[in-house]
Design a protein around this motif. Structure first.
Motif, mmCIF file in Angstrom:
data_model
loop_
_atom_site.group_PDB
_atom_site.id
_atom_site.type_symbol
_atom_site.label_atom_id
_atom_site.label_comp_id
_atom_site.label_asym_id
_atom_site.label_seq_id
_atom_site.Cartn_x
_atom_site.Cartn_y
_atom_site.Cartn_z
ATOM 1 N N ARG A 180 16.146 -41.870 -48.640
ATOM 2 C CA ARG A 180 16.600 -43.208 -48.245
ATOM 3 C C ARG A 180 16.211 -44.245 -49.288
ATOM 4 N N THR A 181 15.106 -43.989 -49.990
ATOM 5 C CA THR A 181 14.624 -44.942 -51.006
ATOM 6 C C THR A 181 14.197 -44.180 -52.254
ATOM 7 N N LYS A 182 14.060 -44.913 -53.329
ATOM 8 C CA LYS A 182 13.598 -44.282 -54.567
ATOM 9 C C LYS A 182 12.146 -43.833 -54.438
ATOM 10 N N GLU A 183 11.364 -44.522 -53.612
ATOM 11 C CA GLU A 183 9.975 -44.119 -53.391
ATOM 12 C C GLU A 183 9.884 -42.729 -52.751
ATOM 13 N N GLU A 184 10.823 -42.408 -51.864
ATOM 14 C CA GLU A 184 10.864 -41.067 -51.267
ATOM 15 C C GLU A 184 11.141 -40.017 -52.338
ATOM 16 N N ALA A 185 12.010 -40.325 -53.258
ATOM 17 C CA ALA A 185 12.310 -39.389 -54.346
ATOM 18 C C ALA A 185 11.075 -39.184 -55.215
ATOM 19 N N TRP A 186 10.365 -40.258 -55.499
ATOM 20 C CA TRP A 186 9.156 -40.148 -56.316
ATOM 21 C C TRP A 186 8.089 -39.307 -55.611
ATOM 22 N N THR A 187 7.954 -39.487 -54.302
ATOM 23 C CA THR A 187 6.992 -38.705 -53.523
ATOM 24 C C THR A 187 7.358 -37.230 -53.562
ATOM 25 N N TRP A 188 8.648 -36.924 -53.451
ATOM 26 C CA TRP A 188 9.096 -35.530 -53.515
ATOM 27 C C TRP A 188 8.780 -34.928 -54.878
ATOM 28 N N VAL A 189 9.042 -35.670 -55.960
ATOM 29 C CA VAL A 189 8.744 -35.171 -57.304
ATOM 30 C C VAL A 189 7.245 -34.903 -57.442
ATOM 31 N N ASP A 190 6.418 -35.824 -56.953
ATOM 32 C CA ASP A 190 4.962 -35.632 -57.001
ATOM 33 C C ASP A 190 4.552 -34.382 -56.240
ATOM 34 N N SER A 191 5.190 -34.145 -55.090
ATOM 35 C CA SER A 191 4.890 -32.978 -54.269
ATOM 36 C C SER A 191 5.259 -31.683 -54.987
ATOM 37 N N VAL A 192 6.416 -31.672 -55.614
ATOM 38 C CA VAL A 192 6.855 -30.483 -56.352
ATOM 39 C C VAL A 192 5.878 -30.182 -57.486
ATOM 40 N N LYS A 193 5.469 -31.214 -58.195
ATOM 41 C CA LYS A 193 4.531 -31.025 -59.308
ATOM 42 C C LYS A 193 3.169 -30.551 -58.808
ATOM 43 N N ALA A 194 2.680 -31.132 -57.722
ATOM 44 C CA ALA A 194 1.351 -30.802 -57.203
ATOM 45 C C ALA A 194 1.287 -29.385 -56.627
ATOM 46 N N THR A 195 2.341 -28.949 -55.991
ATOM 47 C CA THR A 195 2.326 -27.630 -55.347
ATOM 48 C C THR A 195 2.799 -26.513 -56.266
ATOM 49 N N GLY A 196 3.409 -26.875 -57.391
ATOM 50 C CA GLY A 196 3.914 -25.855 -58.310
ATOM 51 C C GLY A 196 5.144 -25.140 -57.792
ATOM 52 N N LYS A 197 5.873 -25.784 -56.873
ATOM 53 C CA LYS A 197 7.098 -25.165 -56.356
ATOM 54 C C LYS A 197 8.056 -24.889 -57.501
ATOM 55 N N ARG A 198 8.755 -23.782 -57.394
ATOM 56 C CA ARG A 198 9.733 -23.433 -58.424
ATOM 57 C C ARG A 198 11.108 -23.909 -58.000
ATOM 58 N N ILE A 199 11.798 -24.494 -58.940
ATOM 59 C CA ILE A 199 13.163 -24.967 -58.709
ATOM 60 C C ILE A 199 14.072 -24.246 -59.689
#
Length: 115
Positions: free
Chosen positions: A64-83
């Motif tokens: 809904r907001t750019k802040e949500e996108a930034w939080t998702w990116v931070d989460s992906v980086k922190a957890t090491g999820k593979r994309i």
């Protein structure tokens, strides 16, 4: 991923450096420096779809907001999820040779201010 109306920008990169040469310059981080390209059978698509993959279009629409996108990116980086990206515009994936190419990417740049 880019949404002009929501002011969201997330860039994904793929790197696959030669670790021996890179080690001469700096330390090697395999999780970031050696992202894989998988070539697998088209039958893998059935397995992938059973896992209910998230498309970039759906993910972008869920923010809904750019802040949500930034939080998702931070989460992906922190957890090491593979994309992995399966690009149907890639001629390798279009030609129907019984194989598909999946490219591992990591989120890198966003439009988050640096201050």
């Amino acid at each position: 991923m880019y949404s002009k109306s929501k002011d969201i920008y997330v860039c994904f990169d793929h790197y696959n450096y030669n670790p021996t040469e890179l080690a001469k310059i700096r330390s090697v981080n395999p999780a970031k420096d050696q992202l894989e390209i998988m070539i697998t059978s088209r039958g893998m698509l059935k397995f992938i779809y059973e896992l209910k993959p998230i498309t970039l279009e759906d993910k972008l629409a869920s923010f809904r907001t750019k802040e949500e996108a930034w939080t998702w990116v931070d989460s992906v980086k922190a957890t090491g999820k593979r994309i992995y990206i399966l690009d149907w515009n890639d001629s390798f994936n279009q030609n129907g040779n019984g194989q598909i190419k999946l490219i591992q990417v990591i989120p890198t740049a966003t439009n988050r201010p640096l201050y």
